[in-house]
Design a protein around this motif. Structure first.
Motif, PDB file in Angstrom:
ATOM      1  N   ASN A  19       0.832  -1.205   0.000  1.00  0.00           N
ATOM      2  CA  ASN A  19       0.000   0.000   0.000  1.00  0.00           C
ATOM      3  C   ASN A  19       0.865   1.253   0.000  1.00  0.00           C
ATOM      4  O   ASN A  19       0.517   2.260  -0.624  1.00  0.00           O
ATOM      5  CB  ASN A  19      -0.955  -0.022   1.199  1.00  0.00           C
ATOM      6  CG  ASN A  19      -2.181  -0.888   0.938  1.00  0.00           C
ATOM      7  OD1 ASN A  19      -2.989  -0.601   0.066  1.00  0.00           O
ATOM      8  ND2 ASN A  19      -2.301  -1.972   1.687  1.00  0.00           N
ATOM      9  N   GLU A  20       2.012   1.192   0.689  1.00  0.00           N
ATOM     10  CA  GLU A  20       2.945   2.317   0.669  1.00  0.00           C
ATOM     11  C   GLU A  20       3.449   2.580  -0.747  1.00  0.00           C
ATOM     12  O   GLU A  20       3.705   3.729  -1.129  1.00  0.00           O
ATOM     13  CB  GLU A  20       4.120   2.013   1.604  1.00  0.00           C
ATOM     14  CG  GLU A  20       5.159   3.129   1.721  1.00  0.00           C
ATOM     15  CD  GLU A  20       6.309   2.747   2.631  1.00  0.00           C
ATOM     16  OE1 GLU A  20       7.457   3.170   2.358  1.00  0.00           O
ATOM     17  OE2 GLU A  20       6.072   2.016   3.614  1.00  0.00           O
ATOM     18  N   ARG A  21       3.556   1.537  -1.543  1.00  0.00           N
ATOM     19  CA  ARG A  21       4.006   1.657  -2.923  1.00  0.00           C
ATOM     20  C   ARG A  21       2.857   1.991  -3.883  1.00  0.00           C
ATOM     21  O   ARG A  21       3.038   2.020  -5.105  1.00  0.00           O
ATOM     22  CB  ARG A  21       4.685   0.364  -3.362  1.00  0.00           C
ATOM     23  CG  ARG A  21       5.996   0.085  -2.645  1.00  0.00           C
ATOM     24  CD  ARG A  21       6.577  -1.259  -3.070  1.00  0.00           C
ATOM     25  NE  ARG A  21       6.924  -1.266  -4.496  1.00  0.00           N
ATOM     26  CZ  ARG A  21       8.145  -1.474  -4.985  1.00  0.00           C
ATOM     27  NH1 ARG A  21       9.161  -1.688  -4.146  1.00  0.00           N
ATOM     28  NH2 ARG A  21       8.363  -1.478  -6.278  1.00  0.00           N
ATOM     29  N   GLY A  22       1.660   2.202  -3.358  1.00  0.00           N
ATOM     30  CA  GLY A  22       0.533   2.583  -4.201  1.00  0.00           C
ATOM     31  C   GLY A  22      -0.267   1.437  -4.769  1.00  0.00           C
ATOM     32  O   GLY A  22      -1.093   1.623  -5.669  1.00  0.00           O
ATOM     33  N   ILE A  23      -0.051   0.216  -4.260  1.00  0.00           N
ATOM     34  CA  ILE A  23      -0.789  -0.966  -4.730  1.00  0.00           C
ATOM     35  C   ILE A  23      -1.886  -1.281  -3.721  1.00  0.00           C
ATOM     36  O   ILE A  23      -1.634  -1.386  -2.515  1.00  0.00           O
ATOM     37  CB  ILE A  23       0.166  -2.166  -4.889  1.00  0.00           C
ATOM     38  CG1 ILE A  23       1.199  -1.867  -5.975  1.00  0.00           C
ATOM     39  CG2 ILE A  23      -0.606  -3.442  -5.213  1.00  0.00           C
ATOM     40  CD1 ILE A  23       2.309  -2.894  -6.052  1.00  0.00           C
ATOM     41  N   ASP A  78      -6.689  -5.245  -5.446  1.00  0.00           N
ATOM     42  CA  ASP A  78      -5.871  -5.716  -6.565  1.00  0.00           C
ATOM     43  C   ASP A  78      -4.972  -6.884  -6.188  1.00  0.00           C
ATOM     44  O   ASP A  78      -4.670  -7.734  -7.022  1.00  0.00           O
ATOM     45  CB  ASP A  78      -5.001  -4.566  -7.100  1.00  0.00           C
ATOM     46  CG  ASP A  78      -5.832  -3.464  -7.736  1.00  0.00           C
ATOM     47  OD1 ASP A  78      -6.828  -3.787  -8.403  1.00  0.00           O
ATOM     48  OD2 ASP A  78      -5.496  -2.272  -7.543  1.00  0.00           O
ATOM     49  N   VAL A  79      -4.491  -6.906  -4.950  1.00  0.00           N
ATOM     50  CA  VAL A  79      -3.642  -7.988  -4.463  1.00  0.00           C
ATOM     51  C   VAL A  79      -4.180  -8.445  -3.113  1.00  0.00           C
ATOM     52  O   VAL A  79      -4.451  -7.624  -2.237  1.00  0.00           O
ATOM     53  CB  VAL A  79      -2.166  -7.544  -4.323  1.00  0.00           C
ATOM     54  CG1 VAL A  79      -1.326  -8.653  -3.713  1.00  0.00           C
ATOM     55  CG2 VAL A  79      -1.599  -7.129  -5.675  1.00  0.00           C
ATOM     56  N   VAL A  80      -4.330  -9.758  -2.965  1.00  0.00           N
ATOM     57  CA  VAL A  80      -4.848 -10.331  -1.722  1.00  0.00           C
ATOM     58  C   VAL A  80      -3.832 -11.326  -1.184  1.00  0.00           C
ATOM     59  O   VAL A  80      -3.515 -12.322  -1.843  1.00  0.00           O
ATOM     60  CB  VAL A  80      -6.207 -11.016  -1.950  1.00  0.00           C
ATOM     61  CG1 VAL A  80      -6.685 -11.691  -0.660  1.00  0.00           C
ATOM     62  CG2 VAL A  80      -7.234 -10.004  -2.447  1.00  0.00           C
ATOM     63  N   ILE A  81      -3.300 -11.029  -0.008  1.00  0.00           N
ATOM     64  CA  ILE A  81      -2.316 -11.890   0.622  1.00  0.00           C
ATOM     65  C   ILE A  81      -3.054 -12.898   1.500  1.00  0.00           C
ATOM     66  O   ILE A  81      -3.770 -12.514   2.431  1.00  0.00           O
ATOM     67  CB  ILE A  81      -1.316 -11.097   1.481  1.00  0.00           C
ATOM     68  CG1 ILE A  81      -0.766  -9.893   0.702  1.00  0.00           C
ATOM     69  CG2 ILE A  81      -0.201 -12.007   1.968  1.00  0.00           C
ATOM     70  CD1 ILE A  81       0.027 -10.250  -0.520  1.00  0.00           C
TER      71      ILE A  81
END
Length: 505
Positions: free
Chosen positions: A68-72, A269-272
């Motif tokens: 999230n810090e990287r904008g994702i 967009d991304v799910v860990i």
């Protein structure tokens, strides 16, 4: 316009989301706004001790903060930990730690999101119905255990005197029970009801009797009204986290609910997704149960977490971490080694990276995540982000349904534990146990081969003896247990308890 907020309600300090309703809405409204998030699996080295994790949850939380810090737009899906085994979180729960933790970790560690208590109550009510069925002559034996969130060694095996002879019963921890598995694997309340009806309550004259034959199932599904809703919380840095389901990875399926992951993929967009214990346990079950048999998304990438000490300090066990990384890479899953440092280990980083290079790993990600959180990861994620965001969506894996049970176990032993089929050993009594399970299924109108395999094993070992030389390692099959409602068949491999005891803290 309908949105996720319409399916969200407050539940104490967290929110609860009607994932069944939201996913049904998306199915019936294909033009509704949604995302198609990619799944990343966070798994781990096999720990040196079952009671000491490698830092999967801490890594998961730090990872979504870094993304999230990287904008994702990234979120995590975690399991609800077992309050009893974590000693209410005081020995380390499943909510991260330090700068990589949740805003209200006590809610997770103390089971205050609700599903553990509801599932416990519902399964115990089913057992009470089974006891009544014994009194009324509908059952001779009870096959479903009582459950508890607080372990008790004295309750592992008990007998109840009903005046007509003792009836054997047992108590297991809530995360290990069949109803927990049903909640994790179901995609609607109707499916839960159908699966509960197929649970084998016990036997009458040696033949299976299911709960659907004598129980009004609305009583059970009513108890689960809030339990089927994922809890939404967040990290201390504001990244979204969904918590739902809590099965143990060594004696159950070790994965969060399928609907919580599918819901998160529609929102982010991304799910860990964090899978329990090591790659041989939680990751194996995400891939071979959730993906192969239940249609979950195959991971676009994986992170394999280890401690420096687990990986390097015991020469007899050093083979396990490279095996895990290479196994996932062999499945075309871009796999990134992550070394979760303890305090005082920063000076080991050059040597750790050199060892990873010798093993031909991808560039390892290294950091003290408890101390530094996502700030430690953000600068190291270029290759990881490229693999996740620019890779193609994986194909659906081939199902193992219909494969003979022993053949299926041999396949898992070879691919997940590194033991070839010819060194899978059948313990005395296993053949009889397998035949009894086959007959039980047949009497319930089902085929044992149609059930998904659950390997029940020690969380701290992959084989009968991980310290043995590679050519001597074996896996011993001990007994078979049917969970017909969940659609699963358990095979006990190595020593493991469904009511382990917590540490005194």
């Amino acid at each position: 316009m309908t949105s996720i907020e319409d399916f969200t309600s407050q539940y104490g300090l967290v929110q609860k989301i009607d994932a069944f309703g939201y996913l049904d809405y998306l199915k019936n409204n294909p033009d509704a706004p949604r995302k198609h998030g990619k799944v990343v699996l966070v798994t781990a080295d096999t720990p040196l001790k079952a009671s000491r994790g490698e830092g999967k949850t801490t890594t998961t939380i730090a990872l979504i903060d870094a993304l999230n810090e990287r904008g994702i737009d990234a979120a995590a899906v975690l399991r609800q930990p077992s309050m009893g085994i974590t000693a209410a979180g005081s020995k380390g729960g499943a909510s991260g730690g330090g700068k990589a933790s949740l805003t209200h970790p006590e809610l997770i560690d103390w089971g205050l999101c609700g599903e553990m208590g509801a599932i416990e109550a519902a399964q115990n009510l089913l057992v009470s119905f089974a006891e009544k069925a014994v009194d009324e002559g509908k059952l001779d034996t009870i096959l479903v255990p009582r459950v508890s969130e607080v372990p008790s060694r004295s309750l592992r095996q008990i007998a109840v005197d009903r005046g007509k002879g003792d009836v054997a019963e047992r108590v297991v921890l809530t995360p290990t029970c069949e109803l927990m598995q049903i909640v994790v694997l179901s995609r609607s309340m109707d499916e839960i009801s159908e699966r509960v009806s197929k649970m084998i309550a016990g036997t009458k004259d040696g033949k299976a009797v299911t709960f659907g034959e004598f129980v009004d199932l609305w009583r059970i599904t009513g108890i689960l009204g809030d339990a089927v809703k994922p809890a939404k919380t967040e990290t201390v840095n504001g990244s979204p986290v969904y918590v739902h389901g809590g099965p143990f990875a060594n004696v159950s399926i070790g994965i969060p609910t399928l609907v919580s992951v599918e819901m998160a993929c529609a929102l982010h967009d991304v799910v860990i997704v964090e899978a329990g214990y090591g790659t041989d346990a939680g990751a194996q079950k995400w891939l071979d149960i959730a993906c192969r048999e239940y249609g979950a998304q195959w991971p676009s990438a994986a992170i394999v977490v280890t401690r420096a000490s687990t990986w390097r300090d015991d020469p007899d066990l050093a083979w396990r971490y490279p095996f895990h990384v290479q196994r996932l890479e062999g499945l075309d899953i871009p796999t990134f080694p992550l070394i979760n440092l303890w305090e005082g280990e920063d000076d080991q980083v050059p040597a750790l990276k050199a060892t990873a290079k010798d093993l031909e790993f991808r560039e390892p990600i290294v950091g003290n995540l408890f101390r530094d959180g996502g700030d430690a990861l953000a600068p190291q994620l270029d290759a990881f982000v490229d693999a996740v965001m620019n890779g193609s969506m994986p194909a659906e894996p081939h199902s193992h349904k219909g494969m003979a049970l022993v053949e299926n176990v041999r396949w898992v032993a070879e691919h997940a534990y590194g033991v070839p089929a010819e060194r899978v050993v059948l313990k005395d009594g296993f053949v009889e146990s397998l035949q009894a399970a086959t007959d039980l299924c047949a009497s319930a109108g089902m085929n044992l081969g149609d059930l998904a395999l659950v390997a029940v094993k020690s969380p701290a070992t992959m084989t009968d003896n991980d310290r043995a030389p590679e050519h001597e390692r074996t896996v011993t099959l001990k007994k078979v247990e049917v969970h017909a409602g969940a659609g699963l068949v358990h095979v006990n491999l190595t020593t493991s308890l469904t009511t382990p005891m917590p540490k005194i803290v």
